[in-house]
Design a protein around this motif. Structure first.
Motif, PDB file in Angstrom:
ATOM      1  N   GLY A 179      -3.180   3.103  -2.168  1.00  0.00           N
ATOM      2  CA  GLY A 179      -3.248   2.762  -3.585  1.00  0.00           C
ATOM      3  C   GLY A 179      -4.663   2.372  -3.981  1.00  0.00           C
ATOM      4  N   PHE A 180      -4.803   1.922  -5.222  1.00  0.00           N
ATOM      5  CA  PHE A 180      -6.094   1.495  -5.745  1.00  0.00           C
ATOM      6  C   PHE A 180      -6.303   0.036  -5.352  1.00  0.00           C
ATOM      7  CE2 PHE A 180      -5.785   4.484  -9.718  1.00  0.00           C
ATOM      8  CZ  PHE A 180      -5.697   5.564  -8.873  1.00  0.00           C
ATOM      9  N   ALA A 208      -0.317   1.754  -6.949  1.00  0.00           N
ATOM     10  CA  ALA A 208       0.025   2.648  -5.839  1.00  0.00           C
ATOM     11  C   ALA A 208       1.047   3.658  -6.350  1.00  0.00           C
ATOM     12  CB  ALA A 208       0.599   1.854  -4.668  1.00  0.00           C
ATOM     13  N   ASN A 237      -8.288   0.326   0.989  1.00  0.00           N
ATOM     14  CA  ASN A 237      -7.618   1.591   0.709  1.00  0.00           C
ATOM     15  C   ASN A 237      -7.423   2.351   2.018  1.00  0.00           C
ATOM     16  OD1 ASN A 237      -8.424   4.718   0.237  1.00  0.00           O
ATOM     17  ND2 ASN A 237      -7.014   4.007  -1.335  1.00  0.00           N
ATOM     18  N   GLY A 242      -5.684  11.314  -0.223  1.00  0.00           N
ATOM     19  CA  GLY A 242      -6.614  10.199  -0.320  1.00  0.00           C
ATOM     20  C   GLY A 242      -8.011  10.674   0.020  1.00  0.00           C
ATOM     21  N   ARG A 267     -17.284   2.159  -2.461  1.00  0.00           N
ATOM     22  CA  ARG A 267     -16.019   1.783  -3.104  1.00  0.00           C
ATOM     23  C   ARG A 267     -16.079   1.899  -4.628  1.00  0.00           C
ATOM     24  NH1 ARG A 267     -16.791  -1.974   1.119  1.00  0.00           N
ATOM     25  NH2 ARG A 267     -15.200  -1.779   2.751  1.00  0.00           N
ATOM     26  N   ILE A 272     -12.261   1.518  -6.545  1.00  0.00           N
ATOM     27  CA  ILE A 272     -11.278   2.599  -6.441  1.00  0.00           C
ATOM     28  C   ILE A 272     -11.920   3.990  -6.373  1.00  0.00           C
ATOM     29  CG2 ILE A 272      -9.376   1.317  -7.459  1.00  0.00           C
ATOM     30  CD1 ILE A 272      -9.972   2.548 -10.132  1.00  0.00           C
ATOM     31  N   GLU A 328     -10.544   8.420  -5.075  1.00  0.00           N
ATOM     32  CA  GLU A 328      -9.181   8.858  -5.392  1.00  0.00           C
ATOM     33  C   GLU A 328      -9.202  10.326  -5.817  1.00  0.00           C
ATOM     34  OE1 GLU A 328      -6.331   7.519  -4.917  1.00  0.00           O
ATOM     35  OE2 GLU A 328      -7.087   5.592  -4.188  1.00  0.00           O
ATOM     36  N   HIS A 361      -6.330  12.696  -7.458  1.00  0.00           N
ATOM     37  CA  HIS A 361      -5.938  12.666  -8.865  1.00  0.00           C
ATOM     38  C   HIS A 361      -6.986  13.293  -9.783  1.00  0.00           C
ATOM     39  CE1 HIS A 361      -2.391  10.503  -7.744  1.00  0.00           C
ATOM     40  NE2 HIS A 361      -3.129   9.727  -6.998  1.00  0.00           N
ATOM     41  N   CYS A 406       1.191   9.754 -10.562  1.00  0.00           N
ATOM     42  CA  CYS A 406       0.240   8.885 -11.255  1.00  0.00           C
ATOM     43  C   CYS A 406       0.435   8.915 -12.765  1.00  0.00           C
ATOM     44  CB  CYS A 406      -1.184   9.276 -10.908  1.00  0.00           C
ATOM     45  SG  CYS A 406      -1.783  10.763 -11.738  1.00  0.00           S
ATOM     46  N   CYS A 443      -2.714  17.313 -10.995  1.00  0.00           N
ATOM     47  CA  CYS A 443      -3.592  16.648 -10.031  1.00  0.00           C
ATOM     48  C   CYS A 443      -3.711  17.476  -8.746  1.00  0.00           C
ATOM     49  CB  CYS A 443      -3.067  15.254  -9.696  1.00  0.00           C
ATOM     50  SG  CYS A 443      -3.175  14.084 -11.066  1.00  0.00           S
ATOM     51  N   GLU A 476      -3.539  16.709  -5.703  1.00  0.00           N
ATOM     52  CA  GLU A 476      -2.547  16.462  -4.660  1.00  0.00           C
ATOM     53  C   GLU A 476      -1.215  17.164  -4.922  1.00  0.00           C
ATOM     54  OE1 GLU A 476      -0.264  12.294  -5.396  1.00  0.00           O
ATOM     55  OE2 GLU A 476      -2.243  12.123  -4.534  1.00  0.00           O
TER      56      GLU A 476
END
Length: 377
Positions: A71-72, A83, A109, A140, A151, A156, A159, A162, A174, A179, A181
């Motif tokens: 997750g974030f 998440a 993460n 991820g 970071r 975050i 990512e 997304h 999300c 996206c 993924e």
């Protein structure tokens, strides 16, 4: 024993499993535990973490716990902001777990944790500009530059899963559509295989047979095993995922220009069945192709243990840093206290000397000091 040589616990929390292990400084996993992930209640997830740690702690002397969370994670590495596959929403995970365990806890993460372990012990060793992409339930990602995790301002960065690659495409957990993924993850592989089986196509007979005739039981590992056995449909499904992977990597290369991409996560078990089409799509899609150096695309070395090992190693780094800060703070505090004490004694002596010279009555504080045997009086 130096903290750098101590044992730590690493916990990798994904959309379906909680994997934990006791890890030594050479990345050896000495003991491990696995549980299903409670996905609907944050407290149940904390309960599972505490139960796992107490189980491992009963058999090993550990100094800290590292949690790789899907997750974030915020910039302070204390809260999970969001998440997609879990119930965490602004969840203060670090403090909640520390209260239960009484041990230092690091929250990172999960992809950052995996990237850290690959840079330290795996396929990214020696690379100054590394991007890791983890293909599991979702996608991820993580960025390392000169040994430092990037970071981002709010914690975050990375990512990648997304990024929108198909406007108006498949709905993502999300909340957005299209996206990356949804096209290059374990979920994408499973969805496409199930849809093919549900269509009644005769080419899917091996998929259905492996699933006992129930399309709902088809999953990514099943497709991968069939592809390794030479099933042409399974190979085609993995090639499709690989092509989408390569397209996304080309986009990342345009933005980040790394020297190496390390591909990890469960889907990477397919090896060259996945990576070969990914490299081809990467070369065809890369901006400036033919006129620029190309990043290497390699498979992760540590496999499914990467997040666990990375979380444990980051926890060791944090515990070592905290120890140094405490030692330094204690030394500075002692030095400051000594300086203040000396300054006070000198001030009292000066005031008493001035009183003697002027014939004035000594300061009551000095009289009090005399009565208490001040050595400077």
């Amino acid at each position: 024993m130096a903290l750098t040589q101590a044992l730590t616990i690493g916990i990798d929390i994904g959309g379906t499993k909680v994997a934990a292990g006791v890890v030594d400084p050479e990345a050896n996993i000495l003991d491990r535990v696995r549980r299903d992930t409670p996905t609907t209640d944050p407290k149940e997830t904390e309960d599972a973490i505490a139960e796992i740690v107490r189980d491992l702690e009963s058999r090993h002397d550990v100094i800290a716990v590292g949690i790789g969370a899907a997750g974030f994670v915020d910039g302070t590495r204390s809260s999970v902001l969001f998440a997609p596959h879990l119930a965490w929403r602004h969840e203060p995970l670090r403090d909640a777990v520390e209260r239960r365990l009484g041990l230092p806890v690091v929250v990172e993460n999960d992809a950052n944790a995996a990237a850290w372990s690959e840079w330290r012990f795996g396929g990214g060793q020696g690379e100054s500009h590394l991007v890791c992409v983890t293909l599991g339930t979702g996608i991820g990602g993580a960025i390392l530059n000169d040994g430092a995790l990037q970071r981002g301002k709010f914690g975050i960065a990375g990512e990648f899963g997304h990024m929108q690659v198909v406007p108006g495409g498949h709905r993502c957990e999300c909340g957005n559509r299209g996206c990356w993924e949804q096209y290059a993850s374990g979920n994408a592989l499973t969805r496409e295989a199930r849809e093919l089986a549900l269509s009644g196509s005769p080419v899917a007979h091996n998929l259905l047979r492996a699933a006992g005739g129930d399309p709902r039981k088809i999953n990514g590992p099943m497709v991968t095993e069939l592809a390794k056995d030479g099933d042409p449909v399974a190979v085609e499904l993995l090639e499709d995922v690989g092509r989408w992977l390569g397209i996304g990597l080309a986009n990342l290369a345009a933005a980040l220009d790394p020297g190496t991409f390390v591909i990890g996560g469960g889907v990477s078990d397919a090896g060259e069945l996945l990576l070969a089409p990914a490299r081809e799509a990467f070369k065809r899609t890369l901006t400036g192709r033919g006129f620029r150096p190309e990043a290497r695309i390699v498979r992760a070395v540590l496999g499914p243990e990467a997040g666990l090992v990375g979380a444990a190693d980051l926890a060791r780094e944090e515990a070592t840093w905290l120890r140094r800060v405490r030692v330094k703070t204690t030394a500075v505090t002692a030095k400051t206290a000594a300086a203040r004490s000396r300054s006070t004694r000198l001030e009292r002596a000066a005031r008493k000397s001035a009183a003697r010279r002027t014939g004035m009555r000594a300061d009551p504080d000095l009289q009090h000091a005399d009565l208490n045997g001040d050595p400077e009086a």
